[in-house]
Write an enzyme that holds these catalytic residues in place. Structure first.
Site, mmCIF file in Angstrom:
data_model
loop_
_atom_site.group_PDB
_atom_site.id
_atom_site.type_symbol
_atom_site.label_atom_id
_atom_site.label_comp_id
_atom_site.label_asym_id
_atom_site.label_seq_id
_atom_site.Cartn_x
_atom_site.Cartn_y
_atom_site.Cartn_z
ATOM 1 N N CYS A 1 -7.127 -3.758 4.433
ATOM 2 C CA CYS A 1 -5.860 -4.167 3.820
ATOM 3 C C CYS A 1 -4.972 -2.920 3.736
ATOM 4 C CB CYS A 1 -6.080 -4.840 2.460
ATOM 5 S SG CYS A 1 -6.619 -3.740 1.133
ATOM 6 N N ASP B 1 -1.011 -10.185 -0.965
ATOM 7 C CA ASP B 1 -1.346 -9.007 -1.761
ATOM 8 C C ASP B 1 -1.146 -9.334 -3.242
ATOM 9 O OD1 ASP B 1 -1.762 -6.521 -2.863
ATOM 10 O OD2 ASP B 1 -0.339 -5.485 -1.556
ATOM 11 N N CYS C 1 -7.582 -3.617 -3.356
ATOM 12 C CA CYS C 1 -7.537 -5.011 -3.823
ATOM 13 C C CYS C 1 -8.252 -5.959 -2.860
ATOM 14 C CB CYS C 1 -6.093 -5.487 -4.004
ATOM 15 S SG CYS C 1 -5.159 -4.608 -5.281
ATOM 16 N N ARG C 2 -7.569 -6.324 -1.786
ATOM 17 C CA ARG C 2 -8.078 -7.370 -0.901
ATOM 18 C C ARG C 2 -9.284 -6.960 -0.068
ATOM 19 N NH1 ARG C 2 -2.428 -8.601 1.846
ATOM 20 N NH2 ARG C 2 -2.209 -6.401 1.356
ATOM 21 N N SER C 3 -9.231 -5.809 0.579
ATOM 22 C CA SER C 3 -10.348 -5.450 1.463
ATOM 23 C C SER C 3 -11.641 -5.158 0.706
ATOM 24 C CB SER C 3 -9.974 -4.322 2.423
ATOM 25 O OG SER C 3 -9.579 -3.160 1.748
ATOM 26 N N ASN D 1 -6.770 -0.394 0.317
ATOM 27 C CA ASN D 1 -8.224 -0.485 0.120
ATOM 28 C C ASN D 1 -8.607 -0.469 -1.358
ATOM 29 O OD1 ASN D 1 -11.202 1.397 0.939
ATOM 30 N ND2 ASN D 1 -10.924 -0.784 1.155
#
Length: 163
Positions: free
Chosen positions: A9, A127, A14-16, A12
């Site tokens: 993401c 995001d 939140c999402r990933s 690195n």
């Protein structure tokens, strides 16, 4: 041979990392932890060395996932050792394909939600960084839904390699 997957993401945090921990849990449940390596990175280095966003940690822990993480930036040299690079949105997909040293490496990059048949046309995982906790919950739901299809695809590759 180990099959290597990296989720990417923006920063690195939140999402990933969320995708990394969810997918790592799916891999363990499937008994493939000896054959599949899972990690994550960001397209940028703004948060390098930091832990995951506290809201990511909270939603992961509330749902029974590990959450120990240190952010890092994706390095194009990793393409040589990775089998699959999983982008969390179309912007990451484009950025990663531009970084790919070869066409074959660019073909390793896929959108996470492309593995969720119920995702529809919008394959981005939004995001959640600038929103509230509900964005992190929604992100987790999308990641979990796509992880089932991703696991099936990875299992096919891993079992195909063993044959």
């Amino acid at each position: 041979m180990t099959y290597r997957v990296c989720f990417v993401c923006t920063g690195n945090i939140c999402r990933s990392p969320m995708a990394e921990f969810v997918f790592r849990a799916r891999v363990a449940e499937a008994g493939l932890e000896e054959r599949v390596e899972v990690d994550s990175a960001g397209t940028g280095g703004w948060h390098e060395g930091e832990g995951a966003d506290p809201r990511t940690v909270a939603v992961l822990r509330e749902n029974g996932y590990d959450a120990e993480h240190t952010a890092r930036q994706f390095d194009p040299s990793w393409f040589g050792r990775l089998d699959l690079v999983v982008a969390l949105d179309a912007g990451h997909l484009r950025a990663l394909r531009r970084l790919a040293p070869t066409e074959r490496d660019a073909e390793k990059v896929r959108l996470l939600r492309s593995y969720d048949p119920a995702a529809g046309e919008d394959l981005d995982v939004p995001d959640p960084y600038y929103g509230g906790p509900e964005g992190f919950d929604a992100c987790l739901e999308m990641v979990e839904a796509a992880s089932r299809g991703l696991l099936a695809a990875v299992r096919e590759h891993v079992e195909g390699r063993a044959a």
